[in-house]
Enzyme design. Structure first.
Site: not given
Length: 389
Positions: A242, A269, A331, A334, A357, A367
């Site tokens: 970001r 974020k 942005h 991304r 995310h 994991y």
């Protein structure tokens, strides 16, 4: 015999206090300082005395009306003195617990979770659109109707996104108030944005098209702007992070030998640490900054205020000067990365992890962090090779 107004006026103050009865336990207490309405009653076997005010400010008629109300309270099984104290406490509490006071307490509670810019934006939003309307009202007295009118007013000026955010912030303030027992209930719990505000068309941030990528990279290399900005844009493109994460990058976060950039949770974020594998090209960008900012905390400090990062508008302003105004945003890099990586067949989970995310399942998230790092390193080198081929 009941009192008359004439008898009340003619009662002369004296050094020795005396009671002039009216009936039902109410009397006029007369002493050398004045005349005072009093009512004697018993509750649960104990004697209480309640003051009704000073004569003639409180007339005989008004005192009798007060007596009737208090006797009705007593007949209902409630101690009038206790009820009076509860009412006074509620009034005092409302005077202190205004919506603005509750909102400021909520903001202070969130300060440790949010980035400074998020905190400032939220505070500014409340100051501009909410406090002038309901800030001085007791939080317990604000009704859903008032809040609905407030957000609809914001929507009418063409700021539907702001209206939605304001509604969510007000609801969050009340949710906090209930949790911390500052208000008894959340009157806004049933206010749903979609039930109040008109449907709005979602506008995604403009993103560079894949076909335009080679030309953009050439223009970036030829761009005559500040070197800090150029290299920051390069790293932004190479890492799919970001804009705020790049602008605030610290030298202490980079391990160039391990080819990793470890962004701490407080700068993310989703408030979860993010490890970014660095391609050969990304390492070269960082090394190019060593002579320029290696002695400072920030990798990409502002050329005007070295102790501060590049400003929030720096990237998009540079893109506009390069001819990409309204067609690409920082942005949006991304989205470009995600599109090309998915089209090339990289696993969706690997792509999503690179984009930070965060997986809500904490066991699976742990994991993924360990199992995807090697795959992400390979993917980001593939991406860099495609970007700067």
């Amino acid at each position: 015999m009941p009192l008359t107004d004439l008898a009340c006026r003619n009662a002369k103050p004296s050094d020795k206090p005396r009671k002039v009865a009216d009936g039902g336990g109410m009397y006029l207490l007369v002493n050398k300082t004045g005349k005072y309405w009093r009512w004697d009653y018993r509750f649960a076997g104990k004697r209480f005395t309640m003051a009704f005010g000073v004569y003639p400010e409180v007339s005989l008629v008004q005192a009798r009306e007060r007596l009737q109300r208090e006797r009705a309270t007593l007949a209902s099984g409630v101690n009038p003195m206790v009820q009076k104290k509860l009412i006074k406490h509620a009034v005092d509490s409302d005077a202190i617990n205004t919506f603005e006071a509750l909102a400021k307490e909520w903001l202070a509670h969130q300060a440790g979770r949010w980035e400074a810019v998020t905190l400032q934006r939220t505070r500014a939003s409340l100051e501009a659109d909410v406090y002038p309307v309901i800030g001085s009202l007791p939080a317990s007295s604000v009704t859903p109707r008032v809040v609905m009118d407030l957000v609809k007013g914001i929507e009418k000026r063409g700021a539907s996104e702001v209206a939605m955010r304001v509604l969510q912030r007000i609801k969050s303030v009340y949710r906090y108030g209930v949790t911390h027992m500052r208000v008894e209930s959340n009157p806004m719990v049933d206010l749903v944005p979609s039930d109040i505000l008109r449907p709005r068309r979602v506008q995604h941030r403009p993103a560079l098209a894949a076909a335009e990528l080679p030309n953009f990279v050439r223009q970036l290399s030829d761009y005559s702007g500040d070197t800090h900005t150029v290299n920051a844009l390069r790293l932004l493109l190479l890492t799919a992070t970001r804009p705020g994460e790049v602008r605030g990058a610290r030298w202490s976060e980079f391990d160039l030998e391990a080819r990793q950039w470890r962004i701490p949770a407080e700068r993310m974020k989703m408030r979860s640490e993010h490890v970014v594998p660095l391609s050969t090209q990304a390492v070269e960008v960082i090394e190019a900054m060593l002579p320029l900012s290696g002695s400072r905390e920030l990798v990409f400090p502002s050329p005007f205020y070295p102790s501060k990062p590049l400003s929030e508008n720096t990237f998009n302003s540079a893109l506009a000067r390069m001819g990409y105004k309204n067609s690409a945003t920082a942005h949006g890099f991304r989205a470009l990365f995600s599109t090309m990586a998915n089209e090339h067949g990289w696993p969706p989970d690997v792509i999503e992890r690179q984009l930070a995310h965060v997986e809500r399942d904490q066991v699976r998230a742990a994991y993924n962090r360990s199992s995807y790092l090697k795959q992400r390193a390979e993917m980001m080198q593939w991406w860099a090779d495609n970007v700067f081929n």
